[in-house]
Scaffold this motif. Sequence first.
Motif, PDB file in Angstrom:
ATOM      1  N   SER A  35       0.736  -1.250   0.124  1.00  0.00           N
ATOM      2  CA  SER A  35       0.062   0.030  -0.092  1.00  0.00           C
ATOM      3  C   SER A  35       0.814   1.392   0.010  1.00  0.00           C
ATOM      4  N   ALA A  36       0.313   2.598  -0.417  1.00  0.00           N
ATOM      5  CA  ALA A  36       0.812   3.876  -0.294  1.00  0.00           C
ATOM      6  C   ALA A  36      -0.066   4.612  -0.171  1.00  0.00           C
ATOM      7  N   ARG A  37       0.240   5.760   0.684  1.00  0.00           N
ATOM      8  CA  ARG A  37      -0.798   6.948   1.124  1.00  0.00           C
ATOM      9  C   ARG A  37      -1.132   7.452  -0.450  1.00  0.00           C
ATOM     10  N   SER A  38      -2.320   7.818  -0.630  1.00  0.00           N
ATOM     11  CA  SER A  38      -2.670   8.544  -1.760  1.00  0.00           C
ATOM     12  C   SER A  38      -3.283   9.883  -1.443  1.00  0.00           C
ATOM     13  N   GLY A  39      -3.110  10.449  -0.074  1.00  0.00           N
ATOM     14  CA  GLY A  39      -3.661  11.735   0.235  1.00  0.00           C
ATOM     15  C   GLY A  39      -3.837  11.652   1.591  1.00  0.00           C
ATOM     16  N   ALA A  40      -4.426  12.667   2.353  1.00  0.00           N
ATOM     17  CA  ALA A  40      -4.788  12.689   3.714  1.00  0.00           C
ATOM     18  C   ALA A  40      -5.754  11.844   4.141  1.00  0.00           C
ATOM     19  N   GLY A  41      -5.633  10.814   5.009  1.00  0.00           N
ATOM     20  CA  GLY A  41      -6.352  10.028   5.500  1.00  0.00           C
ATOM     21  C   GLY A  41      -6.781   8.834   4.416  1.00  0.00           C
ATOM     22  N   ARG A  42      -6.214   8.661   3.547  1.00  0.00           N
ATOM     23  CA  ARG A  42      -6.425   7.685   2.534  1.00  0.00           C
ATOM     24  C   ARG A  42      -5.012   6.999   1.998  1.00  0.00           C
ATOM     25  N   PHE A  43      -5.483   5.640   1.692  1.00  0.00           N
ATOM     26  CA  PHE A  43      -4.178   5.127   0.999  1.00  0.00           C
ATOM     27  C   PHE A  43      -4.761   3.936  -0.085  1.00  0.00           C
ATOM     28  N   TRP A  44      -4.036   3.725  -1.171  1.00  0.00           N
ATOM     29  CA  TRP A  44      -4.088   2.562  -2.300  1.00  0.00           C
ATOM     30  C   TRP A  44      -3.625   1.250  -1.561  1.00  0.00           C
ATOM     31  N   ILE A  45      -4.311   0.230  -2.015  1.00  0.00           N
ATOM     32  CA  ILE A  45      -3.728  -0.965  -1.393  1.00  0.00           C
ATOM     33  C   ILE A  45      -4.286  -1.961  -2.454  1.00  0.00           C
ATOM     34  N   THR A  46      -3.201  -3.042  -2.552  1.00  0.00           N
ATOM     35  CA  THR A  46      -3.572  -4.146  -3.594  1.00  0.00           C
ATOM     36  C   THR A  46      -4.993  -4.800  -3.073  1.00  0.00           C
TER      37      THR A  46
END
Length: 212
Positions: A35-46
């Motif tokens: 996973s990697a953060r995509s912005g404040a309070g959210r992230f991308w994950i497989t």
Amino acid sequence: MSRPWDELPPREALAALAADFHRRGWMAGTAGNLSARSGAGRFWITASGCPKGCLDPGRDFLEVDLDGRPLDTPPGVRPSAETAIHAALYRRFPEASACLHVHSLAAARVSHDLPPEAVELPLPPLEILKGLGVWEAAPRVALPLFANHLEVARIARAVARRFAVEAPAVPALLIRGHGVTVWGESLQQAHDRLECVEFLLAYLDGAGSGTP
Ligand SMILES: [Zn+2]
């Protein structure tokens, strides 16, 4: 300074990293999640159940909030139960912007062989510990060890409880008989740290088998 893994869009970088880890045997089949953060309070994950050797950046990822709830669920895409562990780490460590969880043979074997009462894995005092931020002449540090549970939310709760009162000596954790999770302030840093942790686990695995 910008580094290669942080120059790509996050989902493309995570898909490429997963393919690399798959080739190394750290993400067999659909195992593990990145996973990697995509912005404040959210992230991308497989997403759950996707073969890690050939992830599609446009289709095989979910964006979730810091409680692990999907912000949008495309048809046929399911969140991984292990998202809860990533979410717990992002909540606890605001500086973390990437989190990598793999199921390597060394991590599974070394942790499985520890005594039942063990709560940590002492790490050998090798030079490579500097890659995990440990700069001491004779370092005595350990990887936090967590029990594995079929219900992954139990693991996530244990991680949150323990790290709430005790920051780990290194930015990583081990789940018994399961795998390792590493985080970093950038995707590149998390990647580099994972390589260092896997080096240490391979060293311990080789030492245990009598083939140093
Ligand atoms: Zn796992």
